[in-house]
Design an enzyme around this catalytic site. Structure first.
Site, PDB file in Angstrom:
ATOM      1  CE  LYS A  77      34.857  42.460  38.448  1.00 25.64           C
ATOM      2  NZ  LYS A  77      33.784  41.737  37.715  1.00 25.64           N
ATOM      3  CB  SER A 152      35.554  38.707  35.835  1.00 20.23           C
ATOM      4  OG  SER A 152      34.456  39.554  36.134  1.00 20.23           O
ATOM      5  CB  SER A 176      31.600  38.260  36.787  1.00 13.90           C
ATOM      6  OG  SER A 176      32.365  37.893  35.689  1.00 13.90           O
TER       7      SER A 176
HETATM    8  N1  GLN Z   1      32.839  34.592  32.235  1.00 11.86           N
HETATM    9  C1  GLN Z   1      32.023  35.547  31.554  1.00 11.86           C
HETATM   10  C2  GLN Z   1      32.853  36.325  30.566  1.00 11.86           C
HETATM   11  O1  GLN Z   1      34.029  36.181  30.566  1.00 11.86           O
HETATM   12  C3  GLN Z   1      31.337  36.439  32.529  1.00 11.86           C
HETATM   13  C4  GLN Z   1      32.121  37.618  32.926  1.00 11.86           C
HETATM   14  C5  GLN Z   1      31.352  38.610  33.739  1.00 11.86           C
HETATM   15  O2  GLN Z   1      30.245  38.332  34.201  1.00 11.86           O
HETATM   16  N2  GLN Z   1      31.929  39.791  33.893  1.00 11.86           N
HETATM   17  O3  GLN Z   1      32.340  37.084  29.806  1.00 11.86           O
END
Ligand code: GLN
Length: 473
Positions: A77, A152, A176
């Site tokens: 990532k 994400s 995410s």
């Molecule tokens: N959807 C969650 C957020 O926007 C999780 C994001 C993540 O785990 N990086 O914070």
């Protein structure tokens, strides 16, 4: 024609001389080329990966012992540092920024002979649930390109889903890794907080962030976890607990588990009825197979998403203050009259909308007048959740629940409704709030044709039983 199944099969093919690392890298590079429209990759290290493959093939020929991840093709990532390669968190504020060092997890992959094939698209600074907040544009779900891959770490999920690499690394602050795995029909593992060093991971919310693993099957996730876990002098929150041989789950006989579930999670109005009945059916099946599966009262469901978004935005507002146009990264080109306006211009131009929303939210909940009402309150909720979790794990070995309330939604569907987007994290943020490991196992299909999974959690550092139970599912 080569096709990837498991790392174990791949190693067998390598050892019998049926294939070479170079052939396999060429195969993945071809798939990456054919999957370009999915926008999973930010950058592909084609030449470098080929060269490394050739070097590994040579090493093999010379009889030099191979690492555990010999020739394993990995994507990372775009928030994970790899020395001398760009790392941008999919943000304009870091466009063209080059890593000065590698994340500890990346070093460990390389030490075991893995091949890193490219960096993967994601929501800007890992903030989002759909991969629609990237400065490089949306990532598409390979099963239905009108749908999001989740987020994400959407690029990391799609890269594995679309056969562009064998496994990938993402980060999981509130789901995410597990939610995009769920949306794409693959395995997503978020280990215990502190299991994998966060050194070299661009921070979103430091007390929640954890590197996670995407794979096509559980044994591959276990093997990668075994390699990347462990104590690290560069991350004082990394655990010094010894790293078990997680790959041993292959040889562990099946056994009954004591599993809890929260009825509240299944009765929640946001849950797709088809997902609900699939999980209920699974509970029946597990009971029939001899596992103990019992409901446990969970009175906090409505508080976990608010607590998560208060705490993570607070931490983000602090973490992201370093991107100021002075030290590194993007700087507003138009001449600024003073330092404050340089900060303002740089940050206004460099950050995308969602990141700005969260910096402002986080600044607000930390402000003198609201600190107690929001930040402290959320910390108290976190404490209650930890106490509750400890009680549950005194009686049970695992908790199961849905990974997400719906299957992958359509691009744009939730984009203009941040609250709806936040609320869809209802089942994943719990594990990050309390620091436990959690895995999304892809076992179902929805009538829409989209896959979905079930989420399994165990107590802190119980990844071995997490992987073992998940594999039996
Ligand atoms: N959807 C969650 C957020 O926007 C999780 C994001 C993540 O785990 N990086 O914070």
């Amino acid at each position: 024609m080569y096709s990837f199944t498991t790392i174990q099969d791949f190693h067998q093919d390598i050892n019998t001389g049926r294939i070479t690392c170079e052939q396999v890298v060429r195969y993945f590079l071809q798939n990456i080329e054919q999957s370009k429209r999915l926008n999973a990759f930010v950058e592909v290290y084609a030449e470098e990966a080929l060269q490394r493959a050739k070097d590994l093939d040579e090493k093999k020929q010379k009889g030099i012992p191979s690492g555990k991840l010999f020739g394993v093709v990995v994507g990372i990532k775009d928030v994970i540092c790899f020395k001398d390669h760009k790392v941008t968190a999919a943000s304009a504020i870091l466009r063209n920024f080059v890593s000065l060092y590698s994340a500890t997890a990346v070093e460990k992959l390389l030490d075991e002979d893995a091949i890193i094939i490219g960096s993967l698209n994601c929501d800007e600074f890992a903030m989002g649930s759909s991969s629609e907040n990237s400065s490089y544009g949306n990532v598409l779900n390979a099963i239905d390109e009108s749908r999001v891959p989740g987020g994400s770490s959407g690029g990391s999920a799609v890269a594995v889903q679309a056969n562009c690499c064998m496994v990938s690394l993402g980060t999981d602050t509130g789901g995410s890794v597990r939610q995009p795995a769920d949306f794409c029909g693959i395995v997503g593992l978020k280990p215990t907080y502190g299991r994998i060093s966060r050194y070299g991971v661009l921070a979103y919310a430091s007390s929640f962030d954890q590197i996670g693993i995407f794979s096509k099957n559980i044994p591959d996730a276990a093997l990668v976890l075994e390699v990347v876990s462990g104590a690290d002098d560069f991350d004082s929150t990394s655990s010094s607990k010894p790293v078990p041989e997680y790959s041993e789950i292959q040889n562990m006989p099946a056994r009954p588990y004591k599993i809890a579930y929260f009825r509240e999670t299944l009765e929640h109005p946001s849950l797709d009825p088809e997902i609900r009945s699939a999980i209920e059916g699974l509970i029946d099946k597990l009971q029939a197979e001899g596992h103990t599966v019992e409901p446990v009262k969970f009175e906090f469901l409505d508080y976990i998403v608010p607590a998560y978004y208060v705490l993570t935005t607070a931490e983000a507002s602090s973490n992201l203050s370093r991107y100021d146009g002075v030290k590194y990264g993007y700087r507003a080109s138009e001449a600024a009259s003073d330092l404050t306006s340089l900060y303002k211009k740089t940050r206004s131009e460099g950050f995308g909308g969602e990141v700005k929303r969260r910096i402002m939210l986080g600044t607000f909940v930390l402000s003198a007048g609201y600190y107690d009402a929001y930040f402290n309150k959320a910390q108290q909720v976190r404490k209650l959740l930890i106490e509750k979790t400890n009680k549950i794990f005194a009686d049970y070995e695992a908790i199961i629940m849905p990974t997400a309330p719906s299957v992958a939604f359509k691009l744009g569907e939730k984009n203009n409704d941040p609250i709806a987007m936040f609320l869809a994290d209802i089942y994943t943020v719990f594990a990050n709030l309390v620091g436990i490991p959690s895995l999304s196992v892809p076992i179902f299909y929805h009538k829409s044709g989209m896959p979905f999974g079930v989420q399994v959690m165990t107590n802190r550092f119980q990844e071995l039983s997490l992987l073992h139970l998940s594999k039996s599912l």
